[in-house]
Design a protein around this motif. Structure first.
Motif, PDB file in Angstrom:
ATOM      1  N   TYR A 154      29.162  43.260  27.213  1.00 44.06           N
ATOM      2  CA  TYR A 154      29.662  42.222  26.319  1.00 44.06           C
ATOM      3  C   TYR A 154      30.523  41.218  27.077  1.00 44.06           C
ATOM      4  O   TYR A 154      30.417  40.007  26.852  1.00 44.06           O
ATOM      5  CB  TYR A 154      30.473  42.799  25.149  1.00 44.06           C
ATOM      6  CG  TYR A 154      31.184  41.684  24.441  1.00 44.06           C
ATOM      7  CD1 TYR A 154      30.505  40.855  23.553  1.00 44.06           C
ATOM      8  CD2 TYR A 154      32.522  41.389  24.738  1.00 44.06           C
ATOM      9  CE1 TYR A 154      31.135  39.778  22.957  1.00 44.06           C
ATOM     10  CE2 TYR A 154      33.157  40.315  24.143  1.00 44.06           C
ATOM     11  CZ  TYR A 154      32.461  39.509  23.267  1.00 44.06           C
ATOM     12  OH  TYR A 154      33.090  38.432  22.711  1.00 44.06           O
ATOM     13  N   LEU A 155      31.389  41.695  27.967  1.00 38.89           N
ATOM     14  CA  LEU A 155      32.259  40.786  28.711  1.00 38.89           C
ATOM     15  C   LEU A 155      31.434  39.740  29.457  1.00 38.89           C
ATOM     16  O   LEU A 155      31.761  38.551  29.454  1.00 38.89           O
ATOM     17  CB  LEU A 155      33.131  41.558  29.701  1.00 38.89           C
ATOM     18  CG  LEU A 155      34.172  42.503  29.115  1.00 38.89           C
ATOM     19  CD1 LEU A 155      34.881  43.258  30.233  1.00 38.89           C
ATOM     20  CD2 LEU A 155      35.164  41.764  28.226  1.00 38.89           C
ATOM     21  N   TRP A 156      30.352  40.175  30.091  1.00 40.22           N
ATOM     22  CA  TRP A 156      29.541  39.246  30.884  1.00 40.22           C
ATOM     23  C   TRP A 156      28.643  38.397  30.004  1.00 40.22           C
ATOM     24  O   TRP A 156      28.369  37.238  30.318  1.00 40.22           O
ATOM     25  CB  TRP A 156      28.806  40.000  31.996  1.00 40.22           C
ATOM     26  CG  TRP A 156      29.877  40.451  32.931  1.00 40.22           C
ATOM     27  CD1 TRP A 156      30.435  41.688  33.004  1.00 40.22           C
ATOM     28  CD2 TRP A 156      30.638  39.616  33.788  1.00 40.22           C
ATOM     29  NE1 TRP A 156      31.478  41.667  33.884  1.00 40.22           N
ATOM     30  CE2 TRP A 156      31.632  40.412  34.391  1.00 40.22           C
ATOM     31  CE3 TRP A 156      30.581  38.265  34.128  1.00 40.22           C
ATOM     32  CZ2 TRP A 156      32.546  39.899  35.312  1.00 40.22           C
ATOM     33  CZ3 TRP A 156      31.487  37.758  35.040  1.00 40.22           C
ATOM     34  CH2 TRP A 156      32.460  38.576  35.615  1.00 40.22           C
ATOM     35  N   PHE A 157      28.219  38.930  28.868  1.00 44.36           N
ATOM     36  CA  PHE A 157      27.525  38.100  27.885  1.00 44.36           C
ATOM     37  C   PHE A 157      28.459  36.972  27.452  1.00 44.36           C
ATOM     38  O   PHE A 157      28.050  35.818  27.320  1.00 44.36           O
ATOM     39  CB  PHE A 157      27.104  38.948  26.672  1.00 44.36           C
ATOM     40  CG  PHE A 157      26.764  38.122  25.469  1.00 44.36           C
ATOM     41  CD1 PHE A 157      25.561  37.433  25.391  1.00 44.36           C
ATOM     42  CD2 PHE A 157      27.665  38.006  24.418  1.00 44.36           C
ATOM     43  CE1 PHE A 157      25.255  36.656  24.283  1.00 44.36           C
ATOM     44  CE2 PHE A 157      27.360  37.227  23.313  1.00 44.36           C
ATOM     45  CZ  PHE A 157      26.163  36.549  23.251  1.00 44.36           C
ATOM     46  N   HIS A 158      29.724  37.283  27.238  1.00 41.09           N
ATOM     47  CA  HIS A 158      30.689  36.271  26.811  1.00 41.09           C
ATOM     48  C   HIS A 158      30.876  35.188  27.869  1.00 41.09           C
ATOM     49  O   HIS A 158      31.051  34.011  27.530  1.00 41.09           O
ATOM     50  CB  HIS A 158      32.027  36.904  26.452  1.00 41.09           C
ATOM     51  CG  HIS A 158      33.029  35.894  25.990  1.00 41.09           C
ATOM     52  ND1 HIS A 158      32.888  35.179  24.824  1.00 41.09           N
ATOM     53  CD2 HIS A 158      34.166  35.450  26.570  1.00 41.09           C
ATOM     54  CE1 HIS A 158      33.903  34.344  24.699  1.00 41.09           C
ATOM     55  NE2 HIS A 158      34.689  34.487  25.740  1.00 41.09           N
ATOM     56  N   VAL A 159      30.839  35.548  29.137  1.00 40.20           N
ATOM     57  CA  VAL A 159      30.943  34.542  30.206  1.00 40.20           C
ATOM     58  C   VAL A 159      29.784  33.551  30.089  1.00 40.20           C
ATOM     59  O   VAL A 159      29.977  32.333  30.156  1.00 40.20           O
ATOM     60  CB  VAL A 159      30.987  35.211  31.604  1.00 40.20           C
ATOM     61  CG1 VAL A 159      30.839  34.182  32.715  1.00 40.20           C
ATOM     62  CG2 VAL A 159      32.282  36.006  31.767  1.00 40.20           C
TER      63      VAL A 159
ATOM     64  N   SER B 175      20.613  37.066  37.029  1.00 40.26           N
ATOM     65  CA  SER B 175      19.618  36.038  36.744  1.00 40.26           C
ATOM     66  C   SER B 175      20.090  35.124  35.621  1.00 40.26           C
ATOM     67  O   SER B 175      19.971  33.885  35.699  1.00 40.26           O
ATOM     68  CB  SER B 175      18.287  36.709  36.391  1.00 40.26           C
ATOM     69  OG  SER B 175      17.268  35.780  36.161  1.00 40.26           O
ATOM     70  N   MET B 176      20.654  35.692  34.562  1.00 39.31           N
ATOM     71  CA  MET B 176      21.164  34.894  33.442  1.00 39.31           C
ATOM     72  C   MET B 176      22.359  34.039  33.867  1.00 39.31           C
ATOM     73  O   MET B 176      22.455  32.862  33.489  1.00 39.31           O
ATOM     74  CB  MET B 176      21.560  35.803  32.276  1.00 39.31           C
ATOM     75  CG  MET B 176      20.379  36.409  31.553  1.00 39.31           C
ATOM     76  SD  MET B 176      20.924  37.419  30.152  1.00 39.31           S
ATOM     77  CE  MET B 176      20.530  39.041  30.761  1.00 39.31           C
TER      78      MET B 176
ATOM     79  N   ILE C 154      37.751  31.694  32.531  1.00 37.39           N
ATOM     80  CA  ILE C 154      37.164  32.764  31.713  1.00 37.39           C
ATOM     81  C   ILE C 154      36.456  33.780  32.603  1.00 37.39           C
ATOM     82  O   ILE C 154      36.603  34.998  32.435  1.00 37.39           O
ATOM     83  CB  ILE C 154      36.191  32.176  30.660  1.00 37.39           C
ATOM     84  CG1 ILE C 154      36.956  31.445  29.570  1.00 37.39           C
ATOM     85  CG2 ILE C 154      35.273  33.249  30.059  1.00 37.39           C
ATOM     86  CD1 ILE C 154      37.830  32.325  28.698  1.00 37.39           C
ATOM     87  N   GLU C 155      35.695  33.292  33.572  1.00 36.06           N
ATOM     88  CA  GLU C 155      34.986  34.217  34.461  1.00 36.06           C
ATOM     89  C   GLU C 155      35.967  35.036  35.287  1.00 36.06           C
ATOM     90  O   GLU C 155      35.788  36.245  35.465  1.00 36.06           O
ATOM     91  CB  GLU C 155      34.009  33.451  35.357  1.00 36.06           C
ATOM     92  CG  GLU C 155      33.146  34.369  36.175  1.00 36.06           C
ATOM     93  CD  GLU C 155      31.935  33.691  36.794  1.00 36.06           C
ATOM     94  OE1 GLU C 155      31.375  34.277  37.738  1.00 36.06           O
ATOM     95  OE2 GLU C 155      31.536  32.594  36.330  1.00 36.06           O
ATOM     96  N   PHE C 156      37.029  34.402  35.792  1.00 38.51           N
ATOM     97  CA  PHE C 156      38.028  35.136  36.565  1.00 38.51           C
ATOM     98  C   PHE C 156      38.674  36.223  35.714  1.00 38.51           C
ATOM     99  O   PHE C 156      38.808  37.371  36.148  1.00 38.51           O
ATOM    100  CB  PHE C 156      39.105  34.189  37.126  1.00 38.51           C
ATOM    101  CG  PHE C 156      40.159  34.935  37.876  1.00 38.51           C
ATOM    102  CD1 PHE C 156      39.933  35.341  39.176  1.00 38.51           C
ATOM    103  CD2 PHE C 156      41.357  35.277  37.261  1.00 38.51           C
ATOM    104  CE1 PHE C 156      40.902  36.079  39.868  1.00 38.51           C
ATOM    105  CE2 PHE C 156      42.318  36.003  37.935  1.00 38.51           C
ATOM    106  CZ  PHE C 156      42.093  36.403  39.246  1.00 38.51           C
TER     107      PHE C 156
END
Length: 170
Positions: free
Chosen positions: A145-150, A20-21, A62-64
């Protein structure tokens, strides 16, 4: 646009909230890009700035990279690095290489990476978000954290895009 963080069908509760985010963040980014020309996407505010096109490719890169780290627990291969190093690092090389593409080119790159993210997230559960690993320098992180960073990275660069668009309007 939905202004709620909610669980999403096909995902465990916390993964769904993350989806959702990610979705909201991307929807706002896409709104900010509507109608941009190739010239707009290539605009440089000065000799050290990044173009909107380069920032969009950076978001995809970054997402990849975070897909590879989070789902495959590895660094990029030589082939992957060859494709993504310029948008990851930005700077002089990006200013000269990431140019002359229409908006659809960048939107397609963002969509390809995001579609893969969403597919990969279907295969994990909430506990996966809290799995910890260490960077080579010994710093501990978890996958959440990784996905928060994305999300954080896209939001930050969207702010830069908005500034560049204001400069274009002058």
């Amino acid at each position: 646009m939905d202004y709620r963080i909610t669980q999403q069908p096909g995902y465990t509760p916390k993964i769904g909230e993350l989806v959702s985010m990610l979705g909201y963040t991307r929807a706002v980014t896409l709104e900010d890009l509507e109608g941009l020309s190739v010239e707009d996407l290539d605009f440089l505010a000065d000799e050290k700035s990044n173009s909107i096109g380069a920032l969009l490719m950076h978001m995809a890169a970054i997402e990849f990279v975070h897909q590879v780290i989070a789902f495959e627990n590895r660094d990029l291969t030589e082939q992957e690095l060859a494709k993504w190093i310029v948008p990851l690092e930005l700077g002089d090389k990006a200013r000269s290489v990431i140019r002359n593409q229409p908006l659809d080119y960048y939107l397609d790159e963002l969509k390809k990476v995001r579609d893969r993210t969403l597919s990969l997230l279907e295969s994990v559960d909430d506990s996966w978000l809290y799995e910890e690993r260490q960077y080579d320098n010994g710093v501990t992180y978890n996958k959440y954290y990784l996905w928060f960073h994305v999300v954080e990275d896209e939001t930050s660069h969207r702010g830069q895009i908005r500034l560049l668009k204001r400069m274009l309007q002058k």
